[in-house]
Design an enzyme around this catalytic site. Structure first.
Site, PDB file in Angstrom:
ATOM      1  N   GLU A 282       0.830  -1.201   0.153  1.00  0.00           N
ATOM      2  CA  GLU A 282      -0.040   0.061  -0.038  1.00  0.00           C
ATOM      3  C   GLU A 282       0.923   1.208  -0.024  1.00  0.00           C
ATOM      4  O   GLU A 282       0.710   2.212  -0.618  1.00  0.00           O
ATOM      5  CB  GLU A 282      -0.760   0.142   1.169  1.00  0.00           C
ATOM      6  CG  GLU A 282      -2.006  -1.395   1.192  1.00  0.00           C
ATOM      7  CD  GLU A 282      -2.803  -1.229   2.505  1.00  0.00           C
ATOM      8  OE1 GLU A 282      -2.398  -0.633   3.397  1.00  0.00           O
ATOM      9  OE2 GLU A 282      -3.850  -2.040   2.590  1.00  0.00           O
TER      10      GLU A 282
ATOM     11  N   SER B 242      19.119  -8.696  -7.817  1.00  0.00           N
ATOM     12  CA  SER B 242      18.371  -8.939  -8.850  1.00  0.00           C
ATOM     13  C   SER B 242      18.364  -9.920  -9.950  1.00  0.00           C
ATOM     14  O   SER B 242      17.243 -10.531 -10.385  1.00  0.00           O
ATOM     15  CB  SER B 242      17.779  -7.363  -9.496  1.00  0.00           C
ATOM     16  OG  SER B 242      17.379  -6.619  -8.515  1.00  0.00           O
TER      17      SER B 242
ATOM     18  N   HIS C 103       3.432 -10.192  -9.468  1.00  0.00           N
ATOM     19  CA  HIS C 103       5.027 -10.647  -9.093  1.00  0.00           C
ATOM     20  C   HIS C 103       5.697  -9.382  -8.624  1.00  0.00           C
ATOM     21  O   HIS C 103       6.428  -9.645  -7.665  1.00  0.00           O
ATOM     22  CB  HIS C 103       5.493 -10.683 -10.652  1.00  0.00           C
ATOM     23  CG  HIS C 103       7.042 -10.742 -10.617  1.00  0.00           C
ATOM     24  ND1 HIS C 103       7.764 -11.811 -10.296  1.00  0.00           N
ATOM     25  CD2 HIS C 103       8.075  -9.782 -11.015  1.00  0.00           C
ATOM     26  CE1 HIS C 103       9.078 -11.839 -10.339  1.00  0.00           C
ATOM     27  NE2 HIS C 103       9.342 -10.332 -10.716  1.00  0.00           N
ATOM     28  N   SER C 104       5.363  -8.114  -8.828  1.00  0.00           N
ATOM     29  CA  SER C 104       5.716  -7.018  -8.185  1.00  0.00           C
ATOM     30  C   SER C 104       4.935  -5.867  -8.313  1.00  0.00           C
ATOM     31  O   SER C 104       3.820  -6.105  -8.770  1.00  0.00           O
ATOM     32  CB  SER C 104       7.193  -6.823  -8.622  1.00  0.00           C
ATOM     33  OG  SER C 104       7.076  -5.960  -9.849  1.00  0.00           O
TER      34      SER C 104
END
Length: 489
Positions: free
Chosen positions: A166, A252, A381-382
Site C-alpha cells: 500500500e 536482482s 509478481h511485483s
C-alpha cells in the site's frame, strides 16, 4: 573362417596378451619412481623376468575390473581376454563394463529413455486442506512455543507485505514485492535452520530474515533507503541483507546466487562447521545456466547445500508449461546425482520437516539436497506487474482462499488449543501499529550523504570515481530543482 585358423588366432592373441602383461609388470617393478609412464604405442623396455610382478600384474588393469567369460573354445577365451582388456565384464549371457560411476550393463535391444516418467513424483504433505494431520504421516514434531512463533511470524509477514504494498501505491516507496501465498515456505524453512546456516536468497524470502531477528524498523529503513539502511540507499527496496544474520544481500539477476551458495557450503565443509548453506530460487530460475552449473558443482564436490525451489507456477507471466517439459524441478536433482524431495509448499509442517531432515543429511553426510515446494504466487509478481492480465482471476482467488497456508496452519494450531480469535486480533493489530510507526520513522530519516555513492568498492577511491563525484556535484549545483532536497550534498 576355418576352425584351425580361429584356434591359431586365439592362441596367438593369448600369447601376445600374456607377454604384454609380463613386460609391463617388469617395467613397473624396475622403474625408480613408483609410476614410470611410457607413451601409448611405444614398446616398453625388455627387462629380466619377475614371476612375482607377473603374478601381481593381473590385478592392475586401471579403473576397470575384469572377469573371464565362460566359453568353451580358444576363440571365445581370446575374445574374453580382448574384452577384459577393454574393461568388459560378464556373467552368463550378460555383459557389462565398469565405467567411472559404476557398472553399466549391455543389452541387445535398443531402447530410448522416455521423455518423462509414467507417473509424476509424489508430493510430501502433513496437513490436509482442513488443517488436520494426515493419518500415517511422519513429520518433525514441533513444540507449542515453536508452533506459535511460526504462526505469529507468518501473520507478521503477511501484514508487513500488505502495508508496504500500500505504501508503494501511495508513492512513498518506489517498488515492492510480496510473499502472499508463500508464507509457509518463508517461515517454516527458516525455523528448520540455525543462525549459523548461511542463507543466499532470491527476493521472495523476507520471512527468513524476519525469523532470524531482522526488525520491522530495519525492513522499513531498507525500503525507504535512508541513512540507516545497511545498503546505504544504493539498492532497490526489498534488496535486504544482513551480515549479522548470515543473510546475503538480495541480488536482482536470477539464479546468480546458486553457484555462490555452493562455494559457501564447500567452505563450511572445509572448515568442518556444523552448518550448511541454503539458497532459494523460483521455477524460472531453473531455466538459467547458473542453476545447472550449481547443481553439478554441488554434487561433484559433495557440498552441504540445500537448493530450495519455490515452484509457484509462474515466472512473472511465463507459466511452467513454457519453462520446461520435465516433471518440475525435483527430477533434475536426481539427474545431477543428488537427493531430492517434492513438498507441499503451503503446508508449514511439511516444509519444516523436509528442510529439517535435509539439513541433517547435508551436514552429517556432506551432500547437497534439492527441495521443490509446490505453491502459488497469490500476489502480483511485483508492484510493476498486473497478474490478472495473464492469469484467471478465479484461479488466483481459489489459491488465496481455499489453499491459503496461513489459514491451514492456523486450523492446526487452533485445533491443539494453542490459539483463539482474541489472540489473532491482538497479534494483527500489534504488528500493524508497530510497522506504521517504523514507516513514519524511516520516512523522516535523512538519506545517506551523496559521498556514500562512491564508497565501499575500493579501499582507496580511484581518480575516475573522484572525477565522477566532482561532475555530479557540479551538475546538482547547476540544476538543484532536479534532485531530491533531502539528499545531503
Amino acid at each position: 573362417m576355418a576352425p584351425w585358423r580361429a584356434a591359431a588366432m586365439a592362441s596367438s592373441q593369448l600369447a601376445r596378451r600374456a607377454a604384454r602383461r609380463l613386460l609391463s609388470s617388469q617395467h613397473r617393478r624396475h622403474c625408480a619412481a613408483p609410476a614410470c609412464p611410457w607413451l601409448l604405442g611405444s614398446a616398453p623396455p625388455v627387462l629380466a623376468p619377475s614371476p612375482v610382478a607377473a603374478a601381481a600384474a593381473g590385478d592392475r588393469r586401471g579403473f576397470c575390473s575384469v572377469r573371464r567369460f565362460t566359453g568353451e573354445s580358444n576363440a571365445a577365451a581370446a575374445a574374453a581376454v580382448e574384452e577384459a582388456e577393454n574393461g568388459l565384464v560378464a556373467g552368463g549371457d550378460q555383459q557389462a563394463i565398469d565405467f567411472p560411476g559404476g557398472k553399466v550393463s549391455f543389452v541387445a535391444e535398443m531402447n530410448f529413455l522416455p521423455e518423462s516418467q509414467r507417473e509424476r513424483i509424489n508430493c510430501y504433505r502433513v496437513l490436509d486442506d482442513d488443517g488436520r494431520t494426515i493419518s500415517g504421516s511422519r513429520f518433525q514434531e514441533v513444540s507449542k512455543e515453536l508452533a506459535l512463533k511460526m504462526y505469529s511470524e507468518m501473520v507478521t509477514l503477511q501484514v508487513m507485505d500488505t502495508i508496504f504494498f500500500e505504501a508503494q501505491r501511495q508513492g512513498r516507496i518506489s517498488f515492492y514485492l510480496t510473499s502472499h501465498g508463500e508464507e509457509a515456505i518463508n517461515i517454516a524453512s527458516a525455523a528448520a535452520l540455525t543462525i549459523d546456516d548461511i542463507v543466499l536468497p532470491q527476493y521472495r524470502e523476507p520471512g527468513v530474515l524476519l525469523w532470524r531477528g531482522f526488525t520491522l524498523q530495519e525492513f522499513a529503513n531498507q525500503c525507504f533507503g535512508n541513512k540507516l539502511d545497511y545498503g546505504k540507499g544504493r539498492q532497490m527496496p526489498i534488496h535486504y541483507g544482513s551480515n549479522r544474520l548470515n543473510y546475503f544481500t538480495v541480488s536482482s539477476p536470477i539464479a546468480t546466487q546458486l553457484p555462490h551458495a555452493v562455494g559457501a557450503a564447500y567452505s563450511l565443509k572445509m572448515d568442518k562447521k556444523d552448518a550448511c548453506a541454503i539458497t532459494y530460487f523460483g521455477d524460472g530460475g531453473t531455466s538459467e545456466g547458473d542453476f545447472h552449473a550449481a547443481l553439478n558443482f554441488a554434487a561433484v564436490m559433495e557440498a552441504p547445500v540445500i537448493f530450495f525451489c519455490r515452484n509457484n507456477g509462474w515466472a512473472i507471466s511465463t507459466p511452467t508449461s513454457e519453462q520446461f517439459r520435465s516433471d518440475g524441478a525435483v527430477i533434475r536433482g536426481q539427474a545431477y546425482g543428488m537427493r531430492s524431495i517434492r513438498v507441499d509448499g503451503n503446508d508449514a509442517l511439511a516444509v519444516y520437516s523436509a528442510v529439517h531432515t535435509a539439513r541433517e543429511m547435508a551436514i552429517k553426510e556432506g551432500r547437497p539436497i534439492l527441495v521443490e515446494a509446490l505453491t502459488y504466487r497469490v500476489g502480483h509478481h511485483s508492484t510493476s506487474d498486473d497478474s490478472t492480465k495473464y492469469r484467471p482471476v478465479d484461479e488466483i482467488e481459489h489459491w488465496r482462499t481455499a489453499r491459503d497456508p496461513i489459514s491451514r496452519y492456523r486450523k492446526w494450531v487452533q485445533g491443539n488449543g494453542w490459539w483463539c480469535d482474541e489472540d489473532e486480533s491482538e497479534l494483527r493489530n500489534n504488528v500493524r501499529q508497530e510497522l506504521l510507526k517504523a514507516i513514519q520513522v524511516a520516512e523522516r530519516m535523512p538519506k545517506p550523504p551523496l559521498a556514500e555513492l562512491f564508497t565501499d568498492v575500493y579501499d582507496e577511491v580511484p581518480s575516475n570515481l573522484r572525477e565522477q563525484e566532482r561532475l555530479l556535484r557540479d551538475t546538482i549545483k547547476k540544476h538543484p530543482a532536479d534532485y531530491p532536497a533531502d539528499v545531503h550534498i
